[in-house]
Structures are given as C-alpha cells and as structure tokens.
Design a protein around this motif. Structure first.
Motif, short mmCIF file in Angstrom:
data_model
loop_
_atom_site.label_atom_id
_atom_site.label_comp_id
_atom_site.label_asym_id
_atom_site.label_seq_id
_atom_site.Cartn_x
_atom_site.Cartn_y
_atom_site.Cartn_z
N ARG A 33 0.83 -1.20 0.00
CA ARG A 33 0.00 0.00 0.00
C ARG A 33 0.87 1.26 0.00
O ARG A 33 0.60 2.21 -0.73
CB ARG A 33 -0.90 -0.02 1.24
N LEU A 34 1.91 1.20 0.79
CA LEU A 34 2.82 2.35 0.86
C LEU A 34 3.44 2.61 -0.52
O LEU A 34 3.50 3.75 -0.98
CB LEU A 34 3.91 2.08 1.90
N GLY A 35 3.86 1.52 -1.16
CA GLY A 35 4.45 1.66 -2.49
C GLY A 35 3.44 2.20 -3.48
O GLY A 35 3.74 3.07 -4.30
N LEU A 37 0.83 4.15 -2.91
CA LEU A 37 0.57 5.57 -2.66
C LEU A 37 1.76 6.43 -3.09
O LEU A 37 1.60 7.45 -3.75
CB LEU A 37 0.27 5.82 -1.18
N ALA A 38 2.96 5.97 -2.68
CA ALA A 38 4.13 6.84 -2.83
C ALA A 38 4.75 6.75 -4.22
O ALA A 38 5.45 7.66 -4.63
CB ALA A 38 5.16 6.52 -1.76
N VAL A 39 4.51 5.65 -4.92
CA VAL A 39 5.16 5.52 -6.23
C VAL A 39 4.16 5.67 -7.37
O VAL A 39 4.24 6.60 -8.16
CB VAL A 39 5.92 4.18 -6.33
N GLN A 41 0.95 6.43 -7.31
CA GLN A 41 0.02 7.56 -7.21
C GLN A 41 0.76 8.86 -6.90
O GLN A 41 0.13 9.87 -6.59
CB GLN A 41 -1.02 7.30 -6.09
N ASN A 42 2.07 8.79 -6.96
CA ASN A 42 2.87 9.94 -6.54
C ASN A 42 2.51 11.24 -7.25
O ASN A 42 2.31 12.28 -6.62
CB ASN A 42 4.36 9.60 -6.76
N TYR A 44 -0.23 12.20 -8.72
CA TYR A 44 -1.55 12.71 -8.30
C TYR A 44 -1.46 13.39 -6.94
O TYR A 44 -1.94 14.52 -6.77
CB TYR A 44 -2.54 11.55 -8.27
N TYR A 45 -0.83 12.73 -5.99
CA TYR A 45 -0.79 13.30 -4.65
C TYR A 45 0.15 14.50 -4.56
O TYR A 45 -0.07 15.41 -3.77
CB TYR A 45 -0.40 12.23 -3.62
N LYS B 232 -3.30 10.64 3.06
CA LYS B 232 -2.88 9.98 1.83
C LYS B 232 -2.10 10.95 0.94
O LYS B 232 -1.15 10.55 0.26
CB LYS B 232 -4.11 9.44 1.08
N ILE B 233 -2.52 12.22 0.96
CA ILE B 233 -1.77 13.21 0.17
C ILE B 233 -0.34 13.32 0.70
O ILE B 233 0.62 13.34 -0.07
CB ILE B 233 -2.48 14.58 0.23
N ILE B 235 1.45 11.09 2.38
CA ILE B 235 2.25 9.89 2.08
C ILE B 235 2.55 9.82 0.59
O ILE B 235 3.69 9.59 0.18
CB ILE B 235 1.49 8.63 2.55
N GLY B 236 1.50 10.04 -0.23
CA GLY B 236 1.67 9.90 -1.68
C GLY B 236 2.59 10.93 -2.27
O GLY B 236 3.34 10.66 -3.21
N SER B 237 2.56 12.16 -1.70
CA SER B 237 3.37 13.22 -2.31
C SER B 237 4.84 13.08 -1.94
O SER B 237 5.70 13.72 -2.54
CB SER B 237 2.84 14.59 -1.90
N GLY B 239 6.71 10.44 -2.36
CA GLY B 239 7.44 9.71 -3.39
C GLY B 239 8.42 8.72 -2.79
O GLY B 239 8.27 8.29 -1.64
N ILE B 240 9.42 8.36 -3.56
CA ILE B 240 10.37 7.32 -3.12
C ILE B 240 11.31 7.87 -2.06
O ILE B 240 11.54 7.25 -1.03
CB ILE B 240 11.17 6.78 -4.31
N LEU B 274 9.13 6.69 0.61
CA LEU B 274 8.90 5.26 0.67
C LEU B 274 10.03 4.57 1.43
O LEU B 274 9.80 3.66 2.23
CB LEU B 274 8.81 4.73 -0.77
N MET B 326 -3.00 4.87 6.05
CA MET B 326 -2.91 4.72 4.60
C MET B 326 -4.26 4.45 3.95
O MET B 326 -4.34 4.08 2.79
CB MET B 326 -1.91 3.61 4.25
N LEU B 328 -6.54 2.09 4.70
CA LEU B 328 -6.98 0.70 4.58
C LEU B 328 -7.94 0.31 5.70
O LEU B 328 -8.53 -0.75 5.68
CB LEU B 328 -5.78 -0.24 4.61
#
Lengths: 638, 370
Positions: A33-35, A37-39, A41-42, A44-45, B232-233, B235-237, B239-240, B274, B326, B328
C-alpha cells in the motif's frame, strides 16, 4: 483421542506458523500500500499537496474593450480605487470596521454585508469593503493603514461606456456574479471582489472573449490561511478587444435623434449586412449598472411606460402596417402581376358584403402609385387575386419572421402567417382562432400589414436592405465587412419597379414627401406605415386621445436611390403615423451619414426644444433619481 | 573477548539487539516530532525522549521479574483493571461526558491501556491452568470469552473503538494459539461478517461517519474524510525519497491534522519517502520477529502463549495504525507506538517488551521451572 501436553505443544507450533504467516501477509499489504501511494500515485498526490500549499490571490483580468467599426471605443475600463479586507490579517475586526465605516461613509447595510462576508471567507480570500471610492476617501484610508492591518487599498477597474444610454441596449452592462452564476461555473474568479461579468447584451454574449485570464499573487498558506511566504506572481492576461460592425457616432446620433420618443432605429449596410446602428430608446445608462444600480433607479426604470429596460429593436413586435407593401409588390410580380396594371380605388374594397377601407380615394393606381400613396385597395385586390400563400414565401425570403444569427441575449421573431401556419395554430389551440382555414379577409389584413402578421424592427430593416441591394444580407454585429452578400436571385425588373415606388414615396407626391434628404444627388427611398395599437372601436381611430392607445409610426428606408448603400427602419411607438414621426428620424440619420454638420444643426434645434442633449438630460435624470433615492431612504428611516 | 570481559555480567546479559531496535524506532519518532513542531524540540520531541527513556528503564527493570511472580499477579491485576474501567465509566456517567482516565493527582491512569497486555497474560494463565484434554470442551471457551468480553464492552462504551478492537484481537490471538478448534474461528468469522450490519446500527454517530468516510473518503473531503484524504496526500506526495527533512508541506502548513499523534507516520513518510516508511516497517517487523522467537523458544505454556500474545499486541498496534493512516482501515484513534507523541502507547509497548524480556531472560538461565 486423549490430548496430551505433547499434542498441545505441536498444535501451538502449527498455530504459530499460521499467525506468523498472517503477520507477514499483513506486513506485505502495508508495504504494498505504501508503495502504491508513494510511487504509482505519486504524481496525483504531489499535485494535491501543491494545490494545498499554493493559493492564488486572484487579480481580476482587465476586461477586453468593445470598439466600433472604426475602432472608436464603445466600452472601456476606467481605473478606480477600491478597498478590500483580508479577514485573516485583521487584528481587531470591530474597530477596523468602525474606522472604515466612518472614513468611507458606509451605511449600516454595507457594514452588515462586510461582516457576513468576513465570517464566510476562507483562508486568504479578500472581502470587498467598497469600490469606486473617491480619491479623498481613498487617501484618508491609506493614511491610516498602519493602524488597520488587513485592509488593502487597491487600484481597480470599472467599466465605462462613453456614450451612456445610446449603447445601453446594444452592449448591455456588467455586474458582480450572482450566486447562481457562480454555482454554474464554479470559477473562483467569479467571487473575487471587484470582478464583473457581462449581464446583458453583448457584454453577456461575448463574455468568454472579453473576460481574459486572471493572474495574481501566488502565496504559500497554512491550512488556517496564514501567509507563510509570497511566491512568484502569475501575470494576468487582459480580455480580447472585440470590434463591432456598429458606427459609434451614428449610433449615438440616432439615439439622440430619437429624443424623448419611445422607439427604435436600425441602420444596416445593405451590401454586407453590417449593422451600423441599433438603437432602442429610451434606454438605461449602462454606467449606472456597472457601479451597481440602486433600488430606486431600478424601480423608476421598470415602471416607466416607455420601457427603458426593453430592447425594442429585437424584443418588441409590431404589426408592420404599410411598410411591408414593397415586399408585397415583389411577391405580386413574381405571381405574374404586371406592375403597369391599374386598379380603381374608390376608397375601399368590397369583399362579399364586407367593405375594407382604404386611407383615401386614390382613383386609378398602378403598382408604383399604390406604393407611393400607400393605397390599401390595390393591395387588397391584388393580394386577394394571388392569395397569401404565394406572398408569405417572399416575406420570409426578405427576412420577415426570421431569427438572425446574432450574438444577442434574445430576439423575438414574430409571425409570417399563411394557411399552413393558421391550421397548425388552430390544431394547437382551437379557442384562439375562429376557424382553421385561411380566408380571403385574412389575406386582406395581411396584405396591409395587419392581422396575424407581427415583426420586429430589425426584420423590417433587413427587408428594406434586401429590396435595396437585391442581396441576401444577414445582419451582423461583429467586425467590419467589405464583401457584399450573395444575390437573392430576384428579377432586377421586379426590384426596380418596387424601388421606383419607394422612391416616389419620398421624392414624388408620396406619403413621406416632407422627409426628402437635404442633400444634392442623394435621395432616400422608403415606405411609411402605421400600426394600430388596438382595434378600431367606435369613432376612435388611434389618431388622438391617450398616448398609450395611439398608433405606432413606422418607416423603412434605403439610400441612395442609385446604388443603394444604407437601409434601415425606424419605429416610433404611439407616434401616430410613419410619415409624421418615423420618416423625419430616418431623414436626419441618413443626412448624418453624408453631412454631419447639417445633421447636427437640425438635431441641435430639436434638442433645444427637448431641454438639452441626451447627456444633459441623462445627467438631470440621474440627479432626480438620486434625490428620489435619498427621499426613499429618509422615509424608510423615519 | 576483552570487551565482554569488561562489561559487567548483568548488562551483558540484556537483549541489546532488541534495545537498539526499539531505541532506533523511538529515535525516528523523536526526529519526526522535532520536524512536526516546525524544527523544535518543544513541545514534543524532548518530552517524548524523556518518556521513552523512563519507560525503557522500567522495561529493563521488569526483565528481572520471574515468571512465577508474573503468574501470581495476573488475576489480581486483571480484576483491578476491570474495577478501574467500571469506575471510569461511572465517573463519566456522573460527570456527564466520555472519560477514559482516572486522575490520581500526580498521574492520569488510562486503565484501558493496561488491559492490552493484561488480557493476554490472563488468558495465557487461564489456558495454562486448563487441563490439556479440556481444550476441545465448552469450558475452554466460555471463561475466556467472558474474560475478553467484559473489558471489551467496558472499553467500547467509553467509547474507544480502537483500544476495544485491540483487546479483542489480542485475546482472540491467544485463544487461537491455545489450540481451540479451528471451526470456532472460521465459524466466528462468518458470524461476525453476518453481524456487521447490526453492529453498525449500534454505533455512535461519529463512529458511523468514520466508517462511511473510510469507505469513501473523497465523499467528504473537508469534513470527516479530511484526515484520511490529507494523510494519503502526505504519504503519496513524498514519493520514493521524500521531500527532505523539515520540508513536508502537508505537516508544516497544518494540512495534515494530528500530524504528531495518530498520523505521525504520514508526517514521517512525507519527508523520508517510501524508503523511510519501509525502514520503519522493517524495524517493527524485526521487533515482532524477536517476540515471536521468544514465544517459540518458551518452555512453559504460559510463557509460550503470553509471549506470542504480547507480540501480537505490538503487531496490532502498529498494523492498525498504519492501515488507518494509509486508508486501509477506518480512523479509530490508534497511535503508532514509540513514534506518536504521548506516553500511554509507549508505556503499553514497554510493558509488553519488559515482560517479553523477562521471559526471554528465563529461557537463557539454566534453572527450569518445570
């Protein structure tokens, strides 16, 4: 089976494997899930985070100009002063408002509105305190800024129409967007203080071209709307300039020439269809709308019998009266009538046991004389001979009943009746019409422009223009065109006979002989018309009595006679007759096109009679409105 | 080795790998709290460090407690905590409002926190006392169900759905490991699935709203779904590789709510990406692995069950928080232990680890209790 401690230990080991497996699976799910979101969907977020972080303090773009065919401005922007407030930065709202109310002389209603908007404001969004602030008051606020954190004095722009009421119906006006308009578009620009959108006329229909792209200060904000730092500003882009086909000076002259009458005037280029002037009077002053119109002024406008809020060129329908006789002439010739054939007019026409009256006893008339003298008997007789179903197609071909492709908010297009139309209407609602079939008396009424036939002034102008040039002109408001419209395909001799009749109306011993152009070598041709406002009852013929029930005066025209260039229509509501009220306006407007000094001289004489120029009378009216508004306010307070 | 000769015997015998792991996790927490405060030790990071050191000392101290001592204390402790839960409930009722703690003047005790390790120990003790042959019988089930059910209900009505869920899950894990018939768990799962709608209808309005917005957070991005959406924003923003330390816009501009407590993971991942997130998850996984090994190597049934159960408590703590952050799982208010600001979670985890260390120490000592 006897369960022992050994069994138990074995079972524990097995279950431990299951639990461990479940833990690994859940751990894998978390990492996955972390991957995700962070990869995956990166992007978008990232965008969402950026949307959160950076806000644009919108600076409304400058609205595009509206100019005439010679690039003379019709609608421009004047810079003005405004005061805004950023609620987030205000330290002591109560005191700030007190000071502002005192400095800017804000009424209690205004203060209430500001408090309401301050409470509703989110983040860094400014709230308007006042616009169009006079310089002295603006300066007074500026001086005290250090003790008024959050108050923003700004340079703004307000819409200005140099010609005022003369272009009111043509361009419309601008105003702050309503809640409903914002809901529809969801554009934050619409609720930016000081931003105006087109509310009527061309300002409304050309909104997207005139609006431009907003720019502004980009800032980094916290979730609670606190400013962190300012980023690179985004430049705005002004709206596009839109060129109209209108001749601004002619438009203004026509408006002034209509004077205190309730009426309209349209002038077209009869070769291209360009609308040179489109005036409806009396008109509101769009400048007073762009500052936000007062309640009193609105009430006075909407209660005025002369309907200053109605665009009479497009949205008023009139029985055209005799003005459609030239169209009849073309239709009759196409149906095989020889223009030289004569009819005897004894003062009317007998249909069965009914007698349809003419305006006079014209004796023996041919087509040319019938147009010149506006002889009803001729058109009764000939119309009855060919039948109206053979006339109606020509009415439509010449633009009557047509809805034109124009950037206008609305146009009423009226009716050109025939037997099919009548039947359909009867089937739709039998109560409105006595019988379904087309009768001879329907033909007779339609032949003199009465009965079911109703049209708007623009259609009459187009009819005159199409007869004048023989071309299929389409009226146009945008841009100046040079290329003539294609030919209609009408036989030149039919057009010549008709145009000859129209020449005689003005230049022979016809009905509009008093309105000959005071110019050498340029002759106006035309046709008068008188439209009854209500059915003739008893002795009253609409030629006297209460203004509201007097006949409308109409006139269609073109000029010059040789190689026609201009065509148009004038309608004077309750003006008693076309020759008396409408034709003189057409004469002066055409004179203006050829000899401005002469036209201005004759207008000057008239305006002295009326008590000043349009601008002067408008200023006086505004004063009266302001006085009435003040009186209304005083009354409310008591 | 010379080094081992220098270090005194009691210190050398401590499980240093685990202590380093836990200190590392707490260190990540302190670093993140420093960032969440806008680059300041105040008000969270410094205090969190002290709290951690205090409870670490307590845990190390606990590692010398003998298994027999623990066993003798289990039932009285359980009874005391249940009483405290009732008292809290009554006080809340009198004070007209939800209350979760007892104010003893010098410290605020949150009895539900203590119940997390205690439920595991009491069940482990119960199954140890139960004869091996009785495990397939009714008497293996109902006392355990009662032992879980009473505190679960008391915590649920506080209302604290997160803690109640953890007590339930930890207890069930012990029952599962004790060897209760498999059909019981499969059947129970089926019944729960069928009963979900009924539970839903009994929920508080705010809990229902959380469930609904968990299922569709974007339906209410400014209201109840705001937490999940913003998390989520963040975490998602990231990136790696993350946005860089102290560069997280979501947390620093306050778009991420609760960025120093329940949603601290989002604050951390926004800045460390990440890579940082996986590192933290792996560190927790290593702690859980260590705990599971303690259970596997345990010699008594009580040690087996309680070690595995306490490890499960730690596991659920971390997993429920991460799933929540996250998107879930619904937002139930479970912090990330050792990383989120606040003493309760640190205390609970360190109690679990303290007992685990005690059990592990006794595996290594020669004397056996059996």
């Amino acid at each position: 089976v006897r369960l022992t401690a050994a069994h138990q230990s074995l079972a524990f080991s097995r279950r431990m494997l299951l639990v461990g497996g479940a833990q690994v699976a859940l751990g894998g799910l978390l990492v996955g899930r972390l991957g995700y979101l962070a990869v995956s969907q990166n992007e978008y977020y990232k965008l969402q985070a950026e949307d959160n972080r950076v806000q644009l303090i919108i600076v409304p773009p400058r609205r595009g100009w509206i100019v005439d065919r010679h690039n003379k401005p019709i609608a421009i922007n004047r810079s003005d002063f405004r005061i805004d407030l950023i609620p987030e930065q205000v330290e002591d709202p109560k005191r700030t408002l007190q000071v502002l109310a005192q400095l800017l002389e804000l009424g209690p209603d205004e203060v209430d509105r500001i408090i309401r908007e301050m409470k509703a404001a989110r983040g860094y969004k400014p709230v308007q305190v006042a616009e169009n602030v006079p310089y002295e008051r603006y300066a007074a606020v500026t001086v005290r800024l250090p003790e008024l954190p959050g108050v923003q004095p700004m340079r703004g722009f307000s819409r200005f129409y140099p010609a005022g009421p003369a272009v009111g119906h043509l361009v419309g006006y601008v105003g702050a967007a309503s809640a409903a308009e914002y809901e529809k578009e969801k554009n934050p620009l619409l609720i930016t203080p000081g931003f105006k959108i087109g509310k009527e006329g061309l300002e409304e229909t050309l909104e997207q071209r005139l609006r431009g792209q907003p720019g502004g200060q980009r800032v980094e904000l916290t979730a609670r709307g606190k400013l962190v730092r300012e980023l690179e500003p985004k430049p705005d882009r002004s709206g596009n300039t839109v060129q109209l086909s209108i001749d601004a000076e002619l438009q203004e002259f026509a408006a002034r020439r209509l004077g205190e009458e309730s009426g309209s005037c349209v002038v077209l280029d009869c070769m291209t269809g360009d609308i040179l002037a489109m005036v409806s009077m009396p008109a509101y002053d769009p400048n007073s709308f762009s500052d936000g119109i007062g309640r009193t002024e609105w009430r006075l406008l909407s209660e005025d019998l002369r309907k200053p809020l109605l665009n009479k060129v497009l949205n008023s329908l009139y029985p055209p009266g005799s003005t459609i006789k030239p169209m009849n002439a073309i239709a009759l010739q196409a149906a095989g009538i020889d223009p030289a054939e004569t009819i005897h007019c004894p003062g009317g026409y007998a249909l069965g046991n009914r007698f349809f009256r003419c305006l006079g006893r014209h004796g023996t008339v041919n087509m040319r004389r019938a147009i010149a003298k506006s002889c009803n008997t001729y058109f009764y007789a000939m119309g009855n001979r060919v039948g109206y179903d053979r006339i109606a197609p020509f009415a439509r071909q010449l633009g009557l009943g047509q809805k034109f492709d124009l950037p206008v908010v609305s146009q009423s297009f009226g009716t050109v009746p025939d037997s099919k139309w009548k039947l359909a209407r009867y089937q739709k609602n039998p109560k409105l019409i006595e019988r379904p079939d087309w009768t001879a008396s329907d033909t007779l009424n339609a032949s003199i422009g009465q009965g079911w036939l109703i049209l708007n002034p623009l259609q009459l102008a187009v009819m005159a223009g199409r007869i004048a040039s023989g071309r299929d002109i389409q009226p146009r408001l945008l841009g100046a065109h040079q290329r003539p419209a294609p030919l209609l395909g009408l036989p030149p001799e039919h057009l010549d006979a008709t145009r000859g009749g129209m020449w005689e109306v003005v230049n022979g011993d016809g009905t509009a002989g008093a309105s000959r152009l005071p110019l050498d070598g340029i002759e106006m041709c035309g046709k008068t018309g008188t439209a009854q406002v209500r059915r003739i009852t008893g002795g009253q013929r609409g030629q006297s009595g209460d203004w509201r029930y007097r006949d409308h005066g109409l006139f269609v025209f073109f000029a010059p006679y040789v190689n026609p260039r201009y065509a148009g229509a004038v309608v004077i509501e309750h003006g008693l007759g076309g020759a008396r009220a409408a034709a003189p306006v057409a004469k002066d407007v055409l004179t203006f096109l050829y000899d401005r000094d002469k036209a201005m001289a004759s207008l000057g004489a008239l305006e002295t009679q009326w008590g000043g120029t349009l601008a002067e009378r408008n200023a006086r009216r505004s004063e009266a409105v302001a006085a009435a508004a003040a009186a209304a306010l005083a009354q409310n307070r008591v | 080795m010379i080094l081992s000769a220098i270090i005194p015997q009691p210190l050398a015998k401590l499980p240093w790998r685990l202590i380093f792991l836990v200190a590392g996790i707490a260190g990540i927490g302190i670093i993140t709290l420093f960032s969440a405060a806008g680059g300041s030790m105040q008000p969270w990071a410094a205090k969190q460090g002290l709290t951690f050191l205090f409870f670490l000392t307590v845990a190390i101290g606990m590692s010398w407690i003998r298994e027999s001592t623990i066993k003798s204390l289990v039932f009285p402790a359980y009874a005391a905590i249940v009483v405290m839960l009732v008292v809290v409930e009554v006080m809340g009722f009198v004070g007209k409002g939800a209350q979760r703690w007892l104010d003893l003047g010098f410290i605020r005790l949150q009895p539900s926190e203590f119940m997390k390790p205690c439920i595991v120990l009491v069940l482990a003790r119960f199954y140890e006392l139960l004869p091996a042959g009785a495990i397939r019988q009714w008497r293996a089930i109902w006392p355990a169900a009662l032992l879980i059910g009473v505190p679960w209900f008391l915590i649920l009505v506080q209302p604290d759905l997160g803690t109640a869920t953890m007590v339930l899950l930890s207890g069930l894990t012990v029952m599962f490991l004790a060897g209760l018939p498999m059909w019981l768990f499969l059947g129970g799962g089926g019944v729960i699935a069928a009963a979900l709608p009924i539970v839903y209808s009994m929920m508080h309005e705010y809990q229902r709203k959380r469930v609904l917005t968990f299922l569709d957070p974007e339906s209410d991005p400014l209201g109840a779904g705001y937490h999940i959406t913003q998390s989520k924003i963040a975490i998602g923003s990231g990136g790696i590789w993350g946005k860089g330390y102290l560069q997280g816009s979501q947390s620093h501009l306050d778009y991420l709510p609760e960025g120093h407590t329940d949603f601290v993971f989002a604050t951390m991942v926004e800045e460390w990406g990440l890579v940082g997130g996986i590192l933290l998850i792996l560190a927790f996984a290593a702690v859980v692995r260590w705990g599971m090994n303690v259970a596997r190597n345990a010699r008594s049934r009580f040690a087996q069950l309680s070690a595995a159960g306490l490890t499960a408590t730690i596991f659920f703590y971390v997993t429920i928080n991460l799933m929540m952050v996250m998107g879930l799982a619904p937002v139930v208010g479970v912090p990330l232990p050792l990383v989120s600001w606040g003493g309760s979670a640190v205390m609970t985890i360190m109690i679990c680890l303290g007992i685990l260390m005690a059990l592990e120490r006794q595996q290594r000592t020669k004397s056996t209790l059996s």
